[in-house]
Write a protein that holds these residues in place. Structure first.
Motif, PDB file in Angstrom:
ATOM      1  N   TYR A   1      35.146  26.518  88.102  1.00  0.00           N
ATOM      2  CA  TYR A   1      36.513  26.162  88.770  1.00  0.00           C
ATOM      3  C   TYR A   1      37.138  27.349  89.494  1.00  0.00           C
ATOM      4  N   GLY A   2      36.633  28.571  89.205  1.00  0.00           N
ATOM      5  CA  GLY A   2      37.266  29.756  89.762  1.00  0.00           C
ATOM      6  C   GLY A   2      38.767  30.231  89.192  1.00  0.00           C
ATOM      7  N   LEU A   3      38.845  30.001  88.050  1.00  0.00           N
ATOM      8  CA  LEU A   3      40.196  30.011  87.419  1.00  0.00           C
ATOM      9  C   LEU A   3      40.045  30.970  86.265  1.00  0.00           C
ATOM     10  N   PRO A   4      41.179  31.861  85.956  1.00  0.00           N
ATOM     11  CA  PRO A   4      41.184  32.599  84.727  1.00  0.00           C
ATOM     12  C   PRO A   4      41.197  31.746  83.452  1.00  0.00           C
ATOM     13  N   PHE A   5      40.476  32.553  82.322  1.00  0.00           N
ATOM     14  CA  PHE A   5      40.394  31.776  81.127  1.00  0.00           C
ATOM     15  C   PHE A   5      41.173  32.407  79.985  1.00  0.00           C
ATOM     16  N   LEU A   6      42.027  31.592  79.362  1.00  0.00           N
ATOM     17  CA  LEU A   6      42.539  32.277  78.282  1.00  0.00           C
ATOM     18  C   LEU A   6      42.227  31.200  76.936  1.00  0.00           C
ATOM     19  N   ASP A   7      42.077  31.895  75.913  1.00  0.00           N
ATOM     20  CA  ASP A   7      41.852  31.593  74.780  1.00  0.00           C
ATOM     21  C   ASP A   7      42.988  32.041  73.703  1.00  0.00           C
ATOM     22  N   LEU A   8      43.705  31.096  73.394  1.00  0.00           N
ATOM     23  CA  LEU A   8      45.159  31.267  72.679  1.00  0.00           C
ATOM     24  C   LEU A   8      44.961  32.261  71.484  1.00  0.00           C
ATOM     25  N   ASP A   9      43.962  32.115  70.602  1.00  0.00           N
ATOM     26  CA  ASP A   9      43.918  32.923  69.441  1.00  0.00           C
ATOM     27  C   ASP A   9      43.637  34.468  70.115  1.00  0.00           C
ATOM     28  N   ARG A  10      42.881  34.628  71.203  1.00  0.00           N
ATOM     29  CA  ARG A  10      42.835  35.981  71.623  1.00  0.00           C
ATOM     30  C   ARG A  10      44.125  36.617  72.142  1.00  0.00           C
ATOM     31  N   GLU A  11      44.731  35.764  72.789  1.00  0.00           N
ATOM     32  CA  GLU A  11      46.208  36.045  73.456  1.00  0.00           C
ATOM     33  C   GLU A  11      47.031  36.396  72.145  1.00  0.00           C
ATOM     34  N   ILE A  12      47.224  35.711  71.187  1.00  0.00           N
ATOM     35  CA  ILE A  12      48.083  36.126  70.145  1.00  0.00           C
ATOM     36  C   ILE A  12      47.466  37.680  69.489  1.00  0.00           C
ATOM     37  N   GLU A  13      46.135  37.454  69.360  1.00  0.00           N
ATOM     38  CA  GLU A  13      45.672  39.050  68.733  1.00  0.00           C
ATOM     39  C   GLU A  13      46.138  40.001  69.837  1.00  0.00           C
ATOM     40  N   GLU A  14      46.214  40.041  71.159  1.00  0.00           N
ATOM     41  CA  GLU A  14      46.596  40.907  72.203  1.00  0.00           C
ATOM     42  C   GLU A  14      47.970  41.193  72.004  1.00  0.00           C
ATOM     43  N   HIS A  15      48.913  40.033  71.878  1.00  0.00           N
ATOM     44  CA  HIS A  15      50.249  40.421  71.892  1.00  0.00           C
ATOM     45  C   HIS A  15      50.635  41.056  70.452  1.00  0.00           C
ATOM     46  N   THR A  16      50.087  40.484  69.427  1.00  0.00           N
ATOM     47  CA  THR A  16      50.437  41.138  68.003  1.00  0.00           C
ATOM     48  C   THR A  16      49.760  42.269  67.589  1.00  0.00           C
ATOM     49  N   GLY A  17      48.452  42.756  68.190  1.00  0.00           N
ATOM     50  CA  GLY A  17      47.762  43.955  67.901  1.00  0.00           C
ATOM     51  C   GLY A  17      47.057  43.867  66.625  1.00  0.00           C
ATOM     52  N   VAL A  18      46.998  42.558  65.968  1.00  0.00           N
ATOM     53  CA  VAL A  18      45.920  42.339  64.765  1.00  0.00           C
ATOM     54  C   VAL A  18      45.237  41.090  65.095  1.00  0.00           C
ATOM     55  N   ASP A  19      44.334  40.867  64.441  1.00  0.00           N
ATOM     56  CA  ASP A  19      43.447  39.517  64.372  1.00  0.00           C
ATOM     57  C   ASP A  19      44.260  38.416  63.520  1.00  0.00           C
TER      58      ASP A  19
ATOM     59  N   GLU B   1      52.301  31.276  67.203  1.00  0.00           N
ATOM     60  CA  GLU B   1      51.366  30.595  67.962  1.00  0.00           C
ATOM     61  C   GLU B   1      52.141  29.869  69.153  1.00  0.00           C
ATOM     62  N   ALA B   2      52.784  29.075  68.770  1.00  0.00           N
ATOM     63  CA  ALA B   2      54.077  28.321  69.633  1.00  0.00           C
ATOM     64  C   ALA B   2      54.816  29.102  70.645  1.00  0.00           C
ATOM     65  N   ILE B   3      54.924  30.400  70.546  1.00  0.00           N
ATOM     66  CA  ILE B   3      55.623  31.433  71.280  1.00  0.00           C
ATOM     67  C   ILE B   3      54.462  31.721  72.481  1.00  0.00           C
ATOM     68  N   ILE B   4      53.457  32.082  72.167  1.00  0.00           N
ATOM     69  CA  ILE B   4      52.495  32.479  72.926  1.00  0.00           C
ATOM     70  C   ILE B   4      51.838  31.217  73.837  1.00  0.00           C
ATOM     71  N   LEU B   5      51.723  30.202  73.048  1.00  0.00           N
ATOM     72  CA  LEU B   5      51.334  28.849  73.884  1.00  0.00           C
ATOM     73  C   LEU B   5      52.158  28.527  75.030  1.00  0.00           C
ATOM     74  N   ASP B   6      53.676  28.594  74.605  1.00  0.00           N
ATOM     75  CA  ASP B   6      54.510  28.517  75.653  1.00  0.00           C
ATOM     76  C   ASP B   6      54.306  29.199  77.050  1.00  0.00           C
ATOM     77  N   GLU B   7      54.348  30.565  76.590  1.00  0.00           N
ATOM     78  CA  GLU B   7      53.883  31.610  77.590  1.00  0.00           C
ATOM     79  C   GLU B   7      52.615  31.388  78.302  1.00  0.00           C
ATOM     80  N   CYS B   8      51.483  30.988  77.623  1.00  0.00           N
ATOM     81  CA  CYS B   8      50.554  30.862  78.548  1.00  0.00           C
ATOM     82  C   CYS B   8      50.345  29.642  79.392  1.00  0.00           C
TER      83      CYS B   8
END
Length: 181
Positions: free
Chosen positions: A28-46, A63-70
């Protein structure tokens, strides 16, 4: 929410949210976001480290905070974590901000697909069959509550599953084009 510019993928671990989601985003030509990866990027840990230090409650809060943002973004494919739907607020965000697709997988399918996976904290060191059954019993009604399209899992390769999903999505999703930024 149909029509929508977003696709949100929900479902249990091993359903193919990330694998199929990447292919849908490309298609569909859209950016892909994986919520777990987004959480890891925001926190700096797995994710495992978050569970180890903060427990499931701490992880679910993050998870709820990052899901809201994404989910506020427009024109994305978002693969959620299997438990992201446990929060009523997160379910509402998903329902209001995108077209929600439930990728289904039976417990037997999950066991087969996750047999070598040791990175999922909720499946570590426990009777996987019982744990997956318990999670399915609790989560399936929540997936059903917000899903606009449910796609049953089959024992097939990712490319075949993607093709089947894409066909079903094209039949049901009324895609809105995101507004230019």
């Amino acid at each position: 929410m149909n029509p929508s510019s977003n696709l949100f993928l929900i479902g249990p671990s091993g359903a193919g949210k990330t694998s199929i989601g990447r292919r849908l985003a490309d298609h569909y030509g859209l950016p892909f976001l994986d919520l777990d990866r987004e959480i890891e990027e925001h926190t700096g840990v797995d994710v495992s480290t978050i569970f180890e230090i903060e427990g499931e409650a701490g992880f679910r809060h993050r998870e709820a905070i990052i899901l809201d943002e994404c989910s506020r973004r427009t024109g994305v494919v978002l693969a959620t974590g299997a438990g992201a739907i446990l929060s009523a607020e997160s379910r509402e965000h998903l329902r209001r901000r995108g077209f929600v697709i439930w990728l289904q997988a039976s417990v037997d399918q999950q066991l087969k697909r996750l047999q070598y996976d040791r990175a999922r904290p909720l499946l570590a060191g426990v009777d996987r069959l019982q744990r997956l059954q318990d999670m399915a019993e609790r989560r399936n009604p929540l997936y059903a509550e917000i899903a606009e399209l449910a796609i049953p899992g089959h024992n097939e390769r990712v490319l075949r599953a993607f093709t089947r999903c894409r066909t079903r999505i094209d039949e049901h999703w009324q895609r809105l084009q995101p507004l230019p930024t």
